[in-house]
Design a protein around this motif. Structure first.
Motif, PDB file in Angstrom:
ATOM      1  N   PHE A  53      54.546 -40.630  -2.803  1.00  0.00           N
ATOM      2  CA  PHE A  53      54.490 -41.493  -3.946  1.00  0.00           C
ATOM      3  C   PHE A  53      53.076 -41.488  -4.489  1.00  0.00           C
ATOM      4  O   PHE A  53      52.508 -41.467  -5.538  1.00  0.00           O
ATOM      5  CB  PHE A  53      54.923 -42.973  -3.857  1.00  0.00           C
ATOM      6  N   GLN A  54      52.065 -41.598  -3.480  1.00  0.00           N
ATOM      7  CA  GLN A  54      50.596 -41.359  -3.836  1.00  0.00           C
ATOM      8  C   GLN A  54      50.235 -39.957  -4.501  1.00  0.00           C
ATOM      9  O   GLN A  54      49.702 -40.006  -5.496  1.00  0.00           O
ATOM     10  CB  GLN A  54      49.729 -41.838  -2.691  1.00  0.00           C
ATOM     11  N   TRP A  57      51.556 -40.065  -7.999  1.00  0.00           N
ATOM     12  CA  TRP A  57      51.059 -40.815  -8.668  1.00  0.00           C
ATOM     13  C   TRP A  57      49.713 -40.087  -9.363  1.00  0.00           C
ATOM     14  O   TRP A  57      49.479 -40.299 -10.427  1.00  0.00           O
ATOM     15  CB  TRP A  57      50.919 -42.335  -7.998  1.00  0.00           C
ATOM     16  N   GLN A  62      50.056 -41.461 -17.358  1.00  0.00           N
ATOM     17  CA  GLN A  62      50.824 -42.577 -18.085  1.00  0.00           C
ATOM     18  C   GLN A  62      52.015 -41.934 -19.006  1.00  0.00           C
ATOM     19  O   GLN A  62      51.172 -41.223 -19.724  1.00  0.00           O
ATOM     20  CB  GLN A  62      49.973 -43.362 -18.476  1.00  0.00           C
ATOM     21  N   PHE A 104      54.355 -51.570  -7.124  1.00  0.00           N
ATOM     22  CA  PHE A 104      54.548 -50.066  -7.400  1.00  0.00           C
ATOM     23  C   PHE A 104      56.099 -49.729  -7.104  1.00  0.00           C
ATOM     24  O   PHE A 104      56.653 -50.080  -5.909  1.00  0.00           O
ATOM     25  CB  PHE A 104      53.851 -49.238  -6.440  1.00  0.00           C
ATOM     26  N   TYR A 106      59.579 -47.261  -8.119  1.00  0.00           N
ATOM     27  CA  TYR A 106      59.959 -45.737  -8.247  1.00  0.00           C
ATOM     28  C   TYR A 106      61.416 -45.584  -8.293  1.00  0.00           C
ATOM     29  O   TYR A 106      62.208 -46.499  -7.826  1.00  0.00           O
ATOM     30  CB  TYR A 106      59.205 -44.559  -7.251  1.00  0.00           C
ATOM     31  N   LEU A 117      57.678 -43.350 -11.862  1.00  0.00           N
ATOM     32  CA  LEU A 117      56.968 -44.149 -11.157  1.00  0.00           C
ATOM     33  C   LEU A 117      56.489 -45.348 -12.106  1.00  0.00           C
ATOM     34  O   LEU A 117      56.302 -45.029 -13.012  1.00  0.00           O
ATOM     35  CB  LEU A 117      55.655 -43.636 -10.420  1.00  0.00           C
ATOM     36  N   GLU A 119      53.743 -49.045 -12.217  1.00  0.00           N
ATOM     37  CA  GLU A 119      52.767 -49.931 -11.699  1.00  0.00           C
ATOM     38  C   GLU A 119      53.142 -51.174 -12.562  1.00  0.00           C
ATOM     39  O   GLU A 119      52.861 -51.055 -13.579  1.00  0.00           O
ATOM     40  CB  GLU A 119      51.533 -49.532 -11.917  1.00  0.00           C
ATOM     41  N   ARG A 134      54.988 -43.669 -15.273  1.00  0.00           N
ATOM     42  CA  ARG A 134      54.510 -42.252 -15.043  1.00  0.00           C
ATOM     43  C   ARG A 134      55.678 -41.361 -14.582  1.00  0.00           C
ATOM     44  O   ARG A 134      56.180 -41.513 -13.563  1.00  0.00           O
ATOM     45  CB  ARG A 134      53.479 -42.086 -14.067  1.00  0.00           C
TER      46      ARG A 134
END
Length: 158
Positions: A53-54, A57, A62, A104, A106, A117, A119, A134
């Motif tokens: 995920f990170q 991201w 965006q 967060f 997804y 994803l 936020e 995103r």
């Protein structure tokens, strides 16, 4: 809700637009623009690790945003549960300030749609929630926003 006799037998994907609510089951709303991906079908099996995920991201820009306001603040866990029913999973959540909840989320699209994803920041004083998206496939952003709207509107989001 599985007793619909639709002539779309050639479509192996389950009808995710039939949420069992009121209205015509399985009839999608008309699309104003036709992106290359006209609908977002999330894979119920695929998940991401926190590291995946990170990494994803950080790589993605965006692709869109959605702002909703809740008429009353949902209790902790309610937003996550509503989105999970639409195959949108929570990766992390927290409360950075007493009046802010941050999430967060997804989902992973089928048929090569890639990861979508989000936020989301909920202001518990005003009920306003901002969702920043995103998507690996940017044309999935609009269908993703529609999915979030469909999941959150029963909770009083508008």
């Amino acid at each position: 809700s599985h007793s619909t006799s639709q002539p779309h037998a050639s479509n192996p994907v389950p009808d995710l637009l039939d949420f069992g609510g009121s209205g015509e089951a399985g009839v999608p709303p008309p699309l104003t623009k036709m992106p290359s991906f006209t609908e977002l079908v999330l894979d119920p099996m695929l998940t991401m690790t926190p590291n995946e995920f990170q990494d994803t991201w950080v790589q993605l820009q965006q692709t869109g945003a959605l702002n909703v306001t809740f008429s009353s603040i949902p209790a902790p866990g309610v937003i996550e549960g509503a989105l999970q029913q639409h195959l949108i999973r929570v990766m992390a959540q927290g409360q950075p300030t007493p009046s802010t909840r941050k999430y967060f989320f997804y989902g992973i699209g089928m048929a090569g749609g890639g990861a979508c994803l989000c936020e989301a920041t909920l202001d518990t004083a005003s009920g306003a929630m901002q969702c920043l998206f995103r998507c690996q496939e940017p044309t999935l952003t609009a269908p993703l926003a529609s999915l979030y709207t469909a999941a959150l509107s029963p909770l009083g989001a508008r």
